[in-house]
Design an enzyme around this catalytic site. Structure first.
Site, PDB file in Angstrom:
ATOM      1  N   LYS A  56       0.893  -1.167   0.000  1.00  0.00           N
ATOM      2  CA  LYS A  56       0.000   0.000   0.000  1.00  0.00           C
ATOM      3  C   LYS A  56       0.925   1.208   0.000  1.00  0.00           C
ATOM      4  CE  LYS A  56      -3.178   2.672   2.794  1.00  0.00           C
ATOM      5  NZ  LYS A  56      -3.867   2.823   4.078  1.00  0.00           N
ATOM      6  N   GLY A  76      -8.638   8.886   8.947  1.00  0.00           N
ATOM      7  CA  GLY A  76      -9.080   8.995  10.334  1.00  0.00           C
ATOM      8  C   GLY A  76     -10.178   9.994  10.584  1.00  0.00           C
ATOM      9  N   ALA A 127      -9.625   5.152   3.233  1.00  0.00           N
ATOM     10  CA  ALA A 127      -9.543   6.246   4.198  1.00  0.00           C
ATOM     11  C   ALA A 127     -10.793   7.123   4.237  1.00  0.00           C
ATOM     12  CB  ALA A 127      -8.348   7.150   3.931  1.00  0.00           C
ATOM     13  N   GLY A 128     -11.091   7.545   5.447  1.00  0.00           N
ATOM     14  CA  GLY A 128     -12.151   8.524   5.651  1.00  0.00           C
ATOM     15  C   GLY A 128     -13.529   7.939   5.914  1.00  0.00           C
ATOM     16  N   ASN A 163      -9.931   1.564   8.929  1.00  0.00           N
ATOM     17  CA  ASN A 163      -9.295   1.151  10.176  1.00  0.00           C
ATOM     18  C   ASN A 163      -9.998   1.769  11.387  1.00  0.00           C
ATOM     19  OD1 ASN A 163      -5.791   0.817  11.161  1.00  0.00           O
ATOM     20  ND2 ASN A 163      -7.584   0.602  12.402  1.00  0.00           N
ATOM     21  N   THR A 164      -9.924   3.108  11.465  1.00  0.00           N
ATOM     22  CA  THR A 164     -10.370   3.791  12.676  1.00  0.00           C
ATOM     23  C   THR A 164     -11.833   3.513  13.006  1.00  0.00           C
ATOM     24  OG1 THR A 164      -8.844   5.544  12.028  1.00  0.00           O
ATOM     25  CG2 THR A 164     -10.319   6.033  13.840  1.00  0.00           C
TER      26      THR A 164
END
Lengths: 67, 273
Positions: free
Chosen positions: B108, B169, B196-197, B218-219
């Protein structure tokens, strides 16, 4: 001779990379870390061939979580 | 009874990837919760990183041992990242070290251009991608939804592209859905992952309904009050979104259109023209 190990300057008496790894306690962790010297990957089989030089930058990296 | 199903396995660079939900391994309250969340999500990839460590750090790295066991059991692949790199040179070194440590050519590719928004640097990213592809890496670059950049990354030989939904995040979801929609339409053959996001399962579903091939987050899972339940929720949303995309969404229209026939009503309305 002084080398920079993981960002910290260190006075060392050993002459080769494999000796440095042994001295720093990495022998038991073989296979779970990688080494870069002066921003270049050093393969495991090359550790015993690499002579340390004053001012060398040695980085030892292991796995961690990531996003 | 016909039970609707959606194929979870997806082929990328001639390899079978176990799922369309890809998960990060950071920020979980504990290693055990991370392992349980990964098990619940059954992700195609799990992202990992590498950093300077002492011998003691490496010997005591229970997180990594558990992650290896969990990914092996669930069939998820490891996807090392180059997070924290700001130049092509740094990213190439990090990818080279990651390939050695994790024994995988998947990468990545992250090259940041702004440390506040973590917006990728398109110029350094493209330079790093070209070099890593030439070295045999399977490159998945984290990028913006810029069409020309995405096309250049694909031309460079990247196996897919990973445009952001919103800053890493942030949990803001798809901030430019029209741009992402256009990207999907203009590059119909490209493997595209929203990376992301994403903060909610509904946002992951929206990405999948738009026809993106996978989502990476992830977050939103790791920082949920109940990460394992949230991992399941995202897995269901990704599956549902993909199913909806494959089923073919209706075309939006600006005017109402009655779904019940008007013909046969026992009275007559005059319609306005």
């Amino acid at each position: 001779m002084k080398i920079c190990l993981n960002g910290e300057w260190l006075q060392v008496s050993v002459l080769r990379l494999d000796e440095l790894l042994q001295q720093q306690g990495f022998a038991a962790a073989a296979g779970n870390f990688v080494v870069a010297v002066d921003q270049r990957l050093i393969h495991q089989g090359q550790y015993h061939e690499l002579a340390l030089v004053d001012g060398m930058q040695v980085d030892i990296l292991g796995a961690m979580t990531g996003g | 009874m016909i039970v609707p199903t959606v194929k979870q396995t997806v082929t990328l660079a001639e390899e079978d990837i176990a799922g369309r939900l890809w998960l990060g391994s950071s920020l979980y309250p504990s290693p055990d919760l991370m392992a349980e969340a990964i098990t619940a999500a059954s992700p195609g990839f799990v992202t990992v990183a590498l950093r300077r460590q002492t011998a003691r750090n490496i010997e005591d790295n229970g997180h990594w041992a558990l992650l290896k066991e969990t990914t092996s059991r669930t069939g998820a692949r490891l996807l090392p990242n180059t997070a924290g790199c700001f130049t092509a040179r740094e990213a190439i070194l990090m990818a080279t070290l990651a390939r050695e440590l994790f024994a995988t050519s998947w990468i990545k590719l992250e090259v940041m251009g702004d440390d506040y928004t973590l917006q990728p640097d398109p110029f350094e990213l493209l330079e790093a991608a070209r070099e890593l592809v030439s070295q045999g890496f399977k490159v998945l670059p984290y990028c913006t939804e810029d069409l020309v950049l995405c096309q250049r990354l694909l031309d460079a030989g990247c196996v897919g592209i990973m445009p952001w939904g919103a800053p890493i995040g942030s949990g803001c979801g798809l901030q430019n859905p029209e741009g992402l929609k256009r990207l999907r339409q203009r590059l119909p053959e490209a493997f595209m992952v929203i990376d992301a996001g994403l903060g909610k399962p509904s946002q992951a579903m929206q990405a999948m309904e738009l026809g993106f091939d996978a989502v990476l987050l992830n977050t939103a899972v790791a920082q949920a009050e109940q990460p394992v339940a949230m991992a399941s929720a995202f897995a269901a949303a990704v599956s549902g979104g993909r199913m909806a995309y494959e089923a073919g969404l209706m075309t939006e229209r600006p005017q109402a259109s009655p779904s019940t026939p008007l013909l046969g009503l026992p009275f007559w309305h005059q319609t306005s023209s």
